[in-house]
Write an enzyme that holds these catalytic residues in place. Structure first.
Site, PDB file in Angstrom:
ATOM      1  N   GLU A 171       0.831  -1.225   0.000  1.00 47.38           N
ATOM      2  CA  GLU A 171       0.000   0.000   0.000  1.00 47.38           C
ATOM      3  C   GLU A 171       0.860   1.269   0.000  1.00 47.38           C
ATOM      4  O   GLU A 171       0.680   2.158   0.847  1.00 47.38           O
ATOM      5  CB  GLU A 171      -0.954  -0.013   1.198  1.00 47.38           C
ATOM      6  CG  GLU A 171      -1.973  -1.125   1.101  1.00 47.38           C
ATOM      7  CD  GLU A 171      -3.115  -1.047   2.127  1.00 47.38           C
ATOM      8  OE1 GLU A 171      -3.026  -0.252   3.075  1.00 47.38           O
ATOM      9  OE2 GLU A 171      -4.086  -1.793   1.955  1.00 47.38           O
ATOM     10  N   GLU A 290      -5.503  -8.471  -0.528  1.00 46.57           N
ATOM     11  CA  GLU A 290      -6.219  -8.190   0.725  1.00 46.57           C
ATOM     12  C   GLU A 290      -7.678  -7.983   0.377  1.00 46.57           C
ATOM     13  O   GLU A 290      -8.011  -7.045  -0.363  1.00 46.57           O
ATOM     14  CB  GLU A 290      -5.677  -6.942   1.432  1.00 46.57           C
ATOM     15  CG  GLU A 290      -4.337  -7.150   2.097  1.00 46.57           C
ATOM     16  CD  GLU A 290      -3.909  -5.967   2.956  1.00 46.57           C
ATOM     17  OE1 GLU A 290      -4.766  -5.293   3.568  1.00 46.57           O
ATOM     18  OE2 GLU A 290      -2.690  -5.724   2.999  1.00 46.57           O
TER      19      GLU A 290
HETATM   20  O1  AHR Z   1      -5.047  -6.111   6.853  1.00 49.57           O
HETATM   21  C1  AHR Z   1      -4.921  -5.006   7.696  1.00 49.57           C
HETATM   22  C2  AHR Z   1      -4.234  -3.827   7.015  1.00 49.57           C
HETATM   23  O2  AHR Z   1      -5.061  -3.350   5.997  1.00 49.57           O
HETATM   24  C3  AHR Z   1      -2.934  -4.121   6.318  1.00 49.57           C
HETATM   25  O3  AHR Z   1      -1.837  -4.058   7.168  1.00 49.57           O
HETATM   26  C4  AHR Z   1      -2.857  -3.027   5.302  1.00 49.57           C
HETATM   27  O4  AHR Z   1      -2.134  -3.417   4.167  1.00 49.57           O
HETATM   28  C5  AHR Z   1      -4.302  -2.692   5.011  1.00 49.57           C
HETATM   29  O5  AHR Z   1      -4.534  -1.333   5.076  1.00 49.57           O
END
Ligand code: AHR
Length: 499
Positions: A171, A290
């Site tokens: 990110e 994610e």
């Molecule tokens: O999964 C939790 C968090 O969400 C992770 O660390 C990040 O990559 C995202 O913002």
């Protein structure tokens, strides 16, 4: 009663399903590692301190790959802290906690072997860069005869760890990220990191960071700039997406996968545009590394930070998932399968305790949350070729979406002749009759109907009541070629055909 129909033909193939879409994620965050997968001294711990009760659940889930060690955590992480005998404790600025480094790189790879899953390792491109990224590849994958590979051998791993899948940071477009970058800054760093990492080991694949959310102000522009710079050296572009229902609008919540579908198709389109511009023969596909529901625990987390600054293994992001969350997770899996031509990796974030399908109590039990079941079913029955489902369904509108199909579905055919339809009835009040037209599968035998239903959309599983929301086997029956899908349900319809 609502009526919908589904046409499937074995010649309407979207793509072979890449089994890595059934991946997950373990970050050094909250209780994911400590008292999650790793708890020396727990009655169920093995000789490595890995909880066997948790490993059993993970094997049931059939998780194909696990992303590690972060997440936001990785952007301040020194991989060297997590190997060898001297493990320094460090402040983790991402989650405002203290990381002991007791569990590290070797433990992770050993744990993956026990869990029957593949490691997907992220390098720090926040506070570090291409040099440290290529060094960790050398440490892990180079056979021997160099300082770093010999250091690995000294640390107990004679054979290379052979990690094949690598994330180029996390990110990096987000201001919350340590070492956040502009698209151009990130593109140069990621391109050089990937190049050097592949010079060390040409057999690896790398994932470049896409936008951390489709609503980021730089979304689209970020993807284009990063791919324009890195197209020849990276293999995948990442997407991250979480959904929630904070206002209690379940119909709108269950329609969120229309947004996800648009997000996936937009990023795939940008990748194709860059490919065209470059006249490239390669295709950079997508890693949805994610995804999940995430909102239940937000307020508790703020309270915790105030009460225990810089604590370790704090119960952060411990969302307790309810039945409607499981329906959305089923719809997300359907969306991933319908985009199997571009989505080659996907990780439910995360795996244990932290926005996770599996919960544990420190010193106590381990249990499956509601969202465990759709992932378990998809991972078990969704391997093979994803078929194009032609769905005709009544539709409805919500606050944020129009033309939301009441019935959504994906289908996968296996080499053994199995045919599985995953389908959700989004209607909260009425059952639906799904007419199946299986065409070339006209001799298909309906052998199983598993359904996840519950009278209470907010029902949850707990340590004391772990199967409150759990799948049930229904009789595999059709009436005039129709299968009844209970109101608000996730369904797995299994057929046997001639292979
Ligand atoms: O999964 C939790 C968090 O969400 C992770 O660390 C990040 O990559 C995202 O913002």
């Amino acid at each position: 009663m609502k009526h919908a129909s589904l046409i499937l033909d074995k010649d309407f193939a979207i793509s072979k399903v890449d089994e890595r879409i059934y991946g997950s994620f373990i970050e050094h965050l909250g209780r994911a590692v400590y008292t999650g997968i790793y708890e020396p001294g727990h009655p169920a711990a093995d000789e490595n301190g890995f909880r066997k009760d948790v490993l059993d659940l993970i094997r049931q889930l059939g998780v194909s790959c696990v992303r590690y060690p972060g997440g936001n955590f990785v952007s301040g992480f020194n991989w060297e802290d997590s190997v060898g005998d001297k493990r320094p404790a460090r402040l983790d600025l991402a989650w405002k906690t203290t990381e002991t480094n007791a569990f590290g790189l070797h433990e992770f790879v050993r744990w993956c072997e026990k869990a029957g899953t593949l490691p997907m390792y992220a390098v720090n491109l926040g506070t570090r860069g291409p040099k440290e990224a290529k060094e960790v590849v050398e440490y892990c994958n180079h056979a021997s005869g160099t300082r770093l590979s010999d250091m690995r051998i000294q640390n107990g791993a004679k054979d290379p760890l052979n990690i094949k899948l690598w994330c180029l940071g996390n990110e990096m477009d987000g201001p919350w990220q340590m070492g956040a970058k502009t698209a151009q800054e990130y593109a140069r760093t990621a391109c050089e990191a990937s190049k050097l990492m592949k010079w060390v080991d040409p057999s690896i694949e790398t994932v470049a960071c896409g936008s951390s959310h489709s609503h980021m102000p730089t979304f689209g522009d970020w993807e284009y700039k990063v791919l324009d710079e890195c197209y020849d050296t990276v293999d995948y572009m990442s997407l991250h997406r979480y959904y929630g229902n904070p206002t209690g609008d379940t119909k709108d919540f269950l329609a969120s996968t229309l947004d996800l579908d648009g997000f996936i198709k937009t990023v795939a389109g940008i990748s194709r545009a860059v490919k065209g511009k470059k006249h490239s023969n390669r295709t950079v596909n997508l890693s949805l590394d994610e995804w999940n529901v995430w909102y239940h625990s937000n307020q508790d987390d703020q309270k915790l930070y105030k009460e225990q600054p810089w604590g370790s293994a704090l119960p952060l992001l411990q969302d307790v998932y309810n039945f409607e969350d499981a329906l959305l997770v089923g719809l997300i899996l359907i969306t991933i399968l319908k985009n199997a031509d571009t989505v080659k990796i996907a990780c439910m974030a995360q795996l244990v305790n932290v926005i996770a399908p599996i919960m544990t109590r420190a010193g106590g039990g381990a249990w499956a949350q509601t969202i465990f079941y759709p992932l378990m079913h998809a991972s078990k029955y969704g391997r093979g070729t994803s078929l194009m489902p032609l769905i005709s369904s009544p539709a409805f509108s919500t606050k944020s979406f129009t033309d939301v199909p009441t019935v959504d579905a994906a289908a996968v055919t296996g080499e053994d002749g199995s045919l599985t339809v995953f389908t959700v009835n989004r209607d909260l009040e009425e059952d639906a009759l799904l007419k199946l037209d299986l065409r070339a599968y006209d001799t298909a035998k309906f052998v199983g109907h598993t359904a996840l239903t519950h009278g209470d959309l907010k029902a949850v599983n707990t340590e004391d009541d772990p199967f409150n929301v759990a799948p049930a086997e229904l009789a595999p029956e059709t009436c005039d070629g129709c299968v009844k899908l209970p109101k608000a349900s996730w369904n797995v319809l299994r057929f046997e055909t001639k292979a």
